[in-house]
Motif scaffolding. Structure first.
Motif, short mmCIF file in Angstrom:
data_model
loop_
_atom_site.label_atom_id
_atom_site.label_comp_id
_atom_site.label_asym_id
_atom_site.label_seq_id
_atom_site.Cartn_x
_atom_site.Cartn_y
_atom_site.Cartn_z
N SER A 1 17.66 1.92 -27.03
CA SER A 1 17.47 2.77 -25.85
C SER A 1 16.26 3.68 -26.02
N LEU A 2 16.10 4.25 -27.21
CA LEU A 2 14.94 5.11 -27.46
C LEU A 2 13.63 4.33 -27.37
N TYR A 3 13.63 3.12 -27.88
CA TYR A 3 12.41 2.33 -27.81
C TYR A 3 12.10 1.93 -26.37
N LEU A 4 13.12 1.60 -25.60
CA LEU A 4 12.88 1.25 -24.21
C LEU A 4 12.39 2.43 -23.40
N MET A 5 12.72 3.65 -23.82
CA MET A 5 12.25 4.84 -23.11
C MET A 5 10.85 5.25 -23.53
N PHE A 6 10.54 5.15 -24.82
CA PHE A 6 9.30 5.72 -25.32
C PHE A 6 8.40 4.71 -26.05
N TYR B 1 13.39 0.92 -17.80
CA TYR B 1 13.66 -0.24 -18.65
C TYR B 1 15.01 -0.13 -19.36
N VAL B 2 15.47 1.10 -19.61
CA VAL B 2 16.82 1.25 -20.16
C VAL B 2 17.85 0.79 -19.14
N GLY B 3 17.66 1.20 -17.89
CA GLY B 3 18.58 0.77 -16.84
C GLY B 3 18.53 -0.73 -16.60
N SER C 1 8.60 -3.35 -21.58
CA SER C 1 8.81 -4.39 -20.58
C SER C 1 9.03 -5.75 -21.23
N LEU C 2 8.20 -6.07 -22.24
CA LEU C 2 8.35 -7.35 -22.94
C LEU C 2 9.69 -7.43 -23.65
N LEU C 3 10.11 -6.36 -24.32
CA LEU C 3 11.38 -6.35 -25.03
C LEU C 3 12.54 -6.53 -24.06
N CYS C 4 12.47 -5.85 -22.93
CA CYS C 4 13.55 -5.96 -21.93
C CYS C 4 13.64 -7.38 -21.38
N CYS D 1 17.63 -3.07 -18.79
CA CYS D 1 18.25 -3.74 -19.93
C CYS D 1 19.78 -3.63 -19.87
N ALA D 2 20.27 -2.45 -19.50
CA ALA D 2 21.72 -2.27 -19.37
C ALA D 2 22.28 -3.17 -18.27
N PHE D 3 21.54 -3.31 -17.17
CA PHE D 3 21.99 -4.18 -16.09
C PHE D 3 22.05 -5.63 -16.55
N LEU D 4 21.03 -6.11 -17.27
CA LEU D 4 21.04 -7.49 -17.74
C LEU D 4 22.14 -7.74 -18.76
N LEU D 5 22.38 -6.77 -19.64
CA LEU D 5 23.48 -6.91 -20.59
C LEU D 5 24.83 -6.92 -19.86
N PHE D 6 24.93 -6.11 -18.81
CA PHE D 6 26.14 -6.11 -18.00
C PHE D 6 26.36 -7.47 -17.33
N CYS D 7 25.26 -8.10 -16.90
CA CYS D 7 25.36 -9.41 -16.24
C CYS D 7 25.74 -10.53 -17.21
#
Length: 208
Positions: free
Chosen positions: A45-50, A113-115, A55-58, A117-123
């Motif tokens: 989460s920290l990496y996706l924020m800062f 990107y945190v949101g 974008s690539l990681l997500c 990534c969380a949405f894709l993990l939720f899916c």
């Protein structure tokens, strides 16, 4: 809160690539896999924020593991996992289409990107709380059943127009080639063997 904790623990009991990696780390370090998973989620989460390249990681999170799981589903005899991952790819495709138009605006938000990534993990989450299945059942399927006949009609009409256009273009190309041959062939037939050179004109009676 207790419900979320129980879901989290049930997720850790699943047999997949991520949980196997956590079990290996738990055996090597002696740290409970729950704390390891919480630490991984926090760092991610920290990496996706800062971090750079969020974008690539997500996109890798939303694509690499589902692609791997889809290959396993194709190779397995069961059809349930096939349906699960086909549903995920339907939702993923529609989400990518929406994101194409909104990414330039939403990507400026710090938690975008945190949101995402969380949405894709939720899916891709297993079990009855799978987000892709929920979205498909409550949003995508009703729209599909309501409009699929009209969409099929438009697709058939466009396909027929495309085939007619391709056939007309092919006829035009063949006519152009035939016309070009008709112009070139007579000229090639008219050209015969080269004439012998004329003798040099000189004085027939040279002076002695």
């Amino acid at each position: 809160m207790d419900g979320l904790r129980q879901r989290f623990e049930r997720l850790l009991e699943q047999r997949n690539l991520a949980t196997e990696a956590l079990r290996a780390l738990e055996a090597r370090t002696g740290v409970d896999k729950r704390y390891l998973a919480a630490g991984v989620v926090t760092l991610l989460s920290l990496y996706l924020m800062f971090g750079c390249g969020a974008s690539l990681l997500c996109n890798l999170i939303g694509f690499v593991y589902p692609a791997y799981a889809s290959i396993k589903a194709v190779e397995s005899p069961s059809k349930e996992d096939d349906t699960m991952w086909l549903t995920y790819w339907v939702v993923y495709s529609l989400f990518g289409l929406v994101e194409f138009f909104s990414d330039l605006l939403l990507s400026w938000f710090p938690f975008y990107y945190v949101g995402k990534c969380a949405f894709l993990l939720f899916c891709m989450a297993p079990g009855p709380w799978n987000g892709a299945h929920m979205l498909y059942r409550h949003a995508i399927r009703p729209l599909f059943l309501k409009h699929h006949e009209a969409v099929d009609s438009v697709v058939r009409e466009l396909s027929g127009q495309a085939l007619d256009m391709a056939a007309g273009l092919t006829r035009d190309v063949l006519r152009t080639l035939a016309h070009g041959r008709a112009l070139v062939t007579p000229a090639a037939v008219a050209v015969g063997p080269p004439l012998p050179p004329e003798p040099a004109v000189g004085n027939p009676h040279p002076r002695k």
